[in-house]
Design a protein around this motif. Structure first.
Motif, PDB file in Angstrom:
ATOM      1  N   GLU A 113      47.242  86.056 -45.582  1.00 25.53           N
ATOM      2  CA  GLU A 113      47.867  86.641 -46.832  1.00 25.53           C
ATOM      3  C   GLU A 113      46.701  87.258 -47.477  1.00 25.53           C
ATOM      4  O   GLU A 113      47.086  88.412 -48.347  1.00 25.53           O
ATOM      5  CB  GLU A 113      48.384  85.633 -47.442  1.00 25.53           C
ATOM      6  CG  GLU A 113      49.405  85.990 -48.786  1.00 25.53           C
ATOM      7  CD  GLU A 113      49.895  84.754 -49.703  1.00 25.53           C
ATOM      8  OE1 GLU A 113      50.625  85.154 -50.527  1.00 25.53           O
ATOM      9  OE2 GLU A 113      50.137  83.705 -48.896  1.00 25.53           O
ATOM     10  N   PHE A 114      45.653  86.678 -47.471  1.00 23.31           N
ATOM     11  CA  PHE A 114      44.438  87.575 -48.098  1.00 23.31           C
ATOM     12  C   PHE A 114      44.424  88.636 -47.505  1.00 23.31           C
ATOM     13  O   PHE A 114      44.021  89.696 -48.130  1.00 23.31           O
ATOM     14  CB  PHE A 114      43.355  86.727 -47.980  1.00 23.31           C
ATOM     15  CG  PHE A 114      43.246  85.640 -48.976  1.00 23.31           C
ATOM     16  CD1 PHE A 114      43.457  85.686 -50.343  1.00 23.31           C
ATOM     17  CD2 PHE A 114      42.489  84.295 -48.393  1.00 23.31           C
ATOM     18  CE1 PHE A 114      43.406  84.720 -51.257  1.00 23.31           C
ATOM     19  CE2 PHE A 114      42.493  83.276 -49.526  1.00 23.31           C
ATOM     20  CZ  PHE A 114      42.910  83.546 -50.893  1.00 23.31           C
ATOM     21  N   ARG A 115      44.265  88.904 -46.200  1.00 24.35           N
ATOM     22  CA  ARG A 115      44.033  90.133 -45.510  1.00 24.35           C
ATOM     23  C   ARG A 115      45.155  91.106 -45.851  1.00 24.35           C
ATOM     24  O   ARG A 115      44.662  92.228 -46.165  1.00 24.35           O
ATOM     25  CB  ARG A 115      44.164  89.885 -44.132  1.00 24.35           C
ATOM     26  CG  ARG A 115      44.390  91.150 -43.156  1.00 24.35           C
ATOM     27  CD  ARG A 115      43.273  91.938 -43.477  1.00 24.35           C
ATOM     28  NE  ARG A 115      41.840  91.764 -43.076  1.00 24.35           N
ATOM     29  CZ  ARG A 115      40.830  92.140 -43.402  1.00 24.35           C
ATOM     30  NH1 ARG A 115      40.655  93.444 -43.820  1.00 24.35           N
ATOM     31  NH2 ARG A 115      39.396  91.893 -42.824  1.00 24.35           N
ATOM     32  N   THR A 116      46.391  90.583 -46.117  1.00 26.26           N
ATOM     33  CA  THR A 116      47.477  91.712 -46.552  1.00 26.26           C
ATOM     34  C   THR A 116      47.186  92.154 -47.969  1.00 26.26           C
ATOM     35  O   THR A 116      47.092  93.386 -48.128  1.00 26.26           O
ATOM     36  CB  THR A 116      48.683  90.932 -46.568  1.00 26.26           C
ATOM     37  OG1 THR A 116      49.232  90.729 -45.069  1.00 26.26           O
ATOM     38  CG2 THR A 116      49.900  91.970 -46.872  1.00 26.26           C
ATOM     39  N   LEU A 117      46.693  91.449 -48.766  1.00 21.45           N
ATOM     40  CA  LEU A 117      46.253  91.897 -49.919  1.00 21.45           C
ATOM     41  C   LEU A 117      45.355  92.615 -50.023  1.00 21.45           C
ATOM     42  O   LEU A 117      45.364  93.813 -50.855  1.00 21.45           O
ATOM     43  CB  LEU A 117      46.137  90.621 -51.008  1.00 21.45           C
ATOM     44  CG  LEU A 117      47.268  89.631 -51.416  1.00 21.45           C
ATOM     45  CD1 LEU A 117      46.891  88.353 -51.895  1.00 21.45           C
ATOM     46  CD2 LEU A 117      48.181  90.479 -52.246  1.00 21.45           C
ATOM     47  N   CYS A 118      44.214  92.276 -49.386  1.00 18.10           N
ATOM     48  CA  CYS A 118      42.950  93.470 -49.238  1.00 18.10           C
ATOM     49  C   CYS A 118      43.469  94.598 -48.774  1.00 18.10           C
ATOM     50  O   CYS A 118      42.899  95.654 -49.379  1.00 18.10           O
ATOM     51  CB  CYS A 118      41.980  92.497 -48.287  1.00 18.10           C
ATOM     52  SG  CYS A 118      41.010  91.210 -49.324  1.00 18.10           S
ATOM     53  N   MET A 121      44.938  96.628 -51.451  1.00 21.15           N
ATOM     54  CA  MET A 121      44.151  97.101 -52.185  1.00 21.15           C
ATOM     55  C   MET A 121      43.085  98.388 -51.835  1.00 21.15           C
ATOM     56  O   MET A 121      42.791  99.218 -52.414  1.00 21.15           O
ATOM     57  CB  MET A 121      43.296  95.949 -52.876  1.00 21.15           C
ATOM     58  CG  MET A 121      44.019  95.233 -54.019  1.00 21.15           C
ATOM     59  SD  MET A 121      42.811  93.707 -54.951  1.00 21.15           S
ATOM     60  CE  MET A 121      42.568  92.784 -53.324  1.00 21.15           C
ATOM     61  N   ALA A 122      42.929  98.234 -50.628  1.00 21.90           N
ATOM     62  CA  ALA A 122      42.084  99.119 -50.002  1.00 21.90           C
ATOM     63  C   ALA A 122      42.511 100.551 -49.952  1.00 21.90           C
ATOM     64  O   ALA A 122      42.116 101.611 -50.179  1.00 21.90           O
ATOM     65  CB  ALA A 122      41.656  98.861 -48.231  1.00 21.90           C
ATOM     66  N   GLN A 123      43.922 100.482 -49.540  1.00 20.59           N
ATOM     67  CA  GLN A 123      45.037 101.625 -49.475  1.00 20.59           C
ATOM     68  C   GLN A 123      44.670 102.284 -51.073  1.00 20.59           C
ATOM     69  O   GLN A 123      44.654 103.397 -51.021  1.00 20.59           O
ATOM     70  CB  GLN A 123      46.210 101.365 -49.107  1.00 20.59           C
ATOM     71  CG  GLN A 123      46.330 101.069 -47.711  1.00 20.59           C
ATOM     72  CD  GLN A 123      46.357 102.166 -46.959  1.00 20.59           C
ATOM     73  OE1 GLN A 123      46.117 103.169 -47.289  1.00 20.59           O
ATOM     74  NE2 GLN A 123      45.708 101.507 -45.547  1.00 20.59           N
TER      75      GLN A 123
END
Length: 203
Positions: A113-118, A121-123
């Motif tokens: 879930e953290f990876r998806t959020l990161c 935000m990266a996009q």
């Protein structure tokens, strides 16, 4: 001839490459500057205990090293606060000591879930950086760099790094990010580690 003490020191991409004090405030830089992970053996120990806490004997067997040699590494890493004793790990004998990382370890399967959020935000950061590209190119054209044979592409990493550090400073000031912490040896750093993901992507 100018006195070098009167000159301002350059800020390099990471303060870990400089012999001077201060510099860019990367939260992990003092790990390198203070040689807290000076060789591959200590890193191997961290990799092993990150999977599950281990004793000196277990580490010695896994690394094919003598227990006294591993004990020296463990003492160093306890002093530098990279390791701690595991209080919750079940012991077979009361005198056993198990060691684990003294910092968060993000495991891929636990942090999806953290990876998806990161990634989200990266996009957004990518979109903003691209949106500002024309303005950055115009600003670059006004600098002496443009007349010294340098291209805009030569400084884009610098611009991104400064944006990232400015954002970190603002977030630390607002209490969203924890600032670097002072440790017993006087060094200030925050450390963490992540497991590589199954597709090979690393943080």
């Amino acid at each position: 001839m100018a006195n070098s003490n009167d000159l301002k020191s350059l800020c390099f991409p990471c303060e870990c490459v400089s012999g001077g004090k201060g510099g860019y405030s990367d939260p992990w830089a003092e790990i390198t500057k203070n040689k807290l992970l000076p060789n591959g053996t200590k890193e191997e120990i961290l990799n092993l205990v990150a999977r599950e806490p281990k004793t000196i004997s277990q580490l010695a067997e896994a690394l094919d090293l003598s227990p006294p040699s591993v004990h020296t590494h463990i003492n160093d890493m306890m002093k530098s606060e990279l390791l701690r004793e595991s209080e919750e790990w079940e012991k077979k004998y009361p005198t056993e000591r198990y060691y684990e990382p003294n910092f968060p370890v993000f495991k891929a399967e636990e942090c999806a879930e953290f990876r998806t959020l990161c990634d989200e935000m990266a996009q957004q950061v990518v979109a903003l950086f691209e949106k500002k590209r024309a303005k950055m190119e115009r600003a670059f054209a006004k600098t002496p760099l443009a007349n010294q044979g340098w291209e805009f592409s030569d400084i884009t990493q610098c611009l991104y790094a400064n944006m990232q550090r400015s954002a970190r400073t603002l977030l630390e000031g607002r209490g969203v990010l924890s600032p670097r912490q002072k440790h017993k040896n006087g060094a200030k750093w925050i450390f963490w580690a992540q497991e590589p993901e199954a597709n090979g992507r690393k943080k």
